[in-house]
Design a protein around this motif. Structure first.
Motif, PDB file in Angstrom:
ATOM      1  N   VAL A  96       0.865  -1.173   0.000  1.00 16.80           N
ATOM      2  CA  VAL A  96       0.000   0.000   0.000  1.00 16.80           C
ATOM      3  C   VAL A  96       0.902   1.223   0.000  1.00 16.80           C
ATOM      4  CG1 VAL A  96      -1.838   1.247   1.186  1.00 16.80           C
ATOM      5  CG2 VAL A  96      -1.760  -1.252   1.297  1.00 16.80           C
ATOM      6  N   LEU A  97       0.905   1.947  -1.100  1.00 19.47           N
ATOM      7  CA  LEU A  97       1.749   3.133  -1.251  1.00 19.47           C
ATOM      8  C   LEU A  97       0.919   4.377  -0.959  1.00 19.47           C
ATOM      9  CD1 LEU A  97       4.393   4.536  -2.189  1.00 19.47           C
ATOM     10  CD2 LEU A  97       3.454   4.465  -4.520  1.00 19.47           C
ATOM     11  N   ILE A  98       1.342   5.154   0.029  1.00 20.14           N
ATOM     12  CA  ILE A  98       0.641   6.391   0.398  1.00 20.14           C
ATOM     13  C   ILE A  98       1.569   7.570   0.154  1.00 20.14           C
ATOM     14  CG2 ILE A  98      -0.497   7.672   2.245  1.00 20.14           C
ATOM     15  CD1 ILE A  98      -1.074   4.994   3.602  1.00 20.14           C
ATOM     16  N   VAL A  99       1.140   8.486  -0.703  1.00 24.81           N
ATOM     17  CA  VAL A  99       1.919   9.695  -0.989  1.00 24.81           C
ATOM     18  C   VAL A  99       1.173  10.887  -0.409  1.00 24.81           C
ATOM     19  CG1 VAL A  99       2.976  11.138  -2.764  1.00 24.81           C
ATOM     20  CG2 VAL A  99       2.805   8.650  -3.110  1.00 24.81           C
ATOM     21  N   ASP A 100       1.734  11.470   0.633  1.00 18.98           N
ATOM     22  CA  ASP A 100       1.112  12.625   1.283  1.00 18.98           C
ATOM     23  C   ASP A 100       1.566  13.907   0.594  1.00 18.98           C
ATOM     24  OD1 ASP A 100      -0.464  13.966   3.092  1.00 18.98           O
ATOM     25  OD2 ASP A 100       0.397  12.987   4.852  1.00 18.98           O
TER      26      ASP A 100
END
Length: 270
Positions: free
Chosen positions: A128-132
């Motif tokens: 799961v890749l999360i880019v803030d």
């Protein structure tokens, strides 16, 4: 000062802090909907976009959603600073998956794709890749993210991705230049502020976590905090703690409208 404030109000902890476990968070409607949508996006291995004003709780919603994942079956990669560039994002993915990043960009892209596929096929884990702060992504980075989603001739997604950002992100992706990326988005959600009733409940919830179940804020004080904060949780936190400080300084037994106005003046300078 913090200790004195807690002692004066009888708090066990300082209220309105951000160091809360997901189970302790206030479940207002917008937050619950965002968590549900993010969870669905992850299950579907999709590409999601969660937008909202500064302090709306985007990162909190994402953190809540991933907290419920089985760590033996998921690998979460969180990128808090997307200004590292496209190769920087690929390098962080490679590092998080236990590899030494390749030097050249094209080799690095292929490496990241291979590592994401291997994480699923060899280890049985969904990444799961999360880019803030994704509104800071430039055109090249958005294209790099689209390329990363190209896998197995578009027949299978080896990972789920979530872009968190301010409303400008949503408008940017809608531009014709990003049509290919826009068409790949499976989940879009805008996180709105709380209603007046939710703000009141939110304040009461955080005071309760700190050890006070009685009403410390008058209705007028709560209404002013909601009006100025527009129901955005982070702004409510700042105003509420300043209002508690103002009331403490005056020796008051509760936070009234005058204390709330003092907080507004302190925070906004007006």
């Amino acid at each position: 000062m913090t200790h004195d404030l807690r002692s004066y109000w009888g708090f066990g902890i300082t209220p309105f802090g951000k160091e809360l476990a997901p189970s302790q968070l206030h479940r207002h409607k917008a937050h619950a909907e965002a968590v549900a949508r993010v969870s669905w996006c992850i299950r579907e291995r999709g590409l999601g976009v969660l937008t909202g004003e500064v302090g709306a709780g985007k990162t909190v919603a994402a953190r809540t959603a991933v907290s419920g994942l089985d760590p033996s079956r998921h690998t979460v990669i969180y990128i808090g600073n997307p200004t590292v560039g496209g190769t920087g994002i690929y390098a962080q993915i490679a590092t998080a998956l236990g590899a030494v990043p390749k030097v050249h960009r094209h080799a690095l892209i292929a490496q990241a794709q291979e590592l994401l596929a291997a994480e699923e096929h060899e280890r049985g884990r969904l990444t799961v890749l999360i880019v803030d702060e994704a509104h800071l992504l430039d055109a090249g980075q958005l294209e790099d993210l689209r390329l990363l989603t190209n896998a197995e001739m578009d027949s299978h997604a080896p990972f789920a991705a979530l872009l968190l950002g301010q409303p400008t992100l949503r408008r940017k992706i809608r531009l014709g230049a990003f049509a290919a990326l826009d068409q790949r988005i499976t989940m879009r959600c805008t996180l709105a502020g709380m209603t007046a009733e939710e703000t009141k409940a939110y304040i009461g919830h955080h005071l309760g976590l700190a050890g006070r179940s009685d009403a410390l804020f008058s209705d007028d004080a709560t209404a002013l905090v909601h009006q100025v904060s527009r129901g955005l949780p982070r702004a409510v936190n700042v105003l509420a703690i300043q209002a508690l400080t103002a009331a403490w300084a005056k020796g008051q037994s509760m936070v009234d409208e005058s204390a709330a106005r003092a907080a507004v003046a302190e925070v906004t300078g007006e």
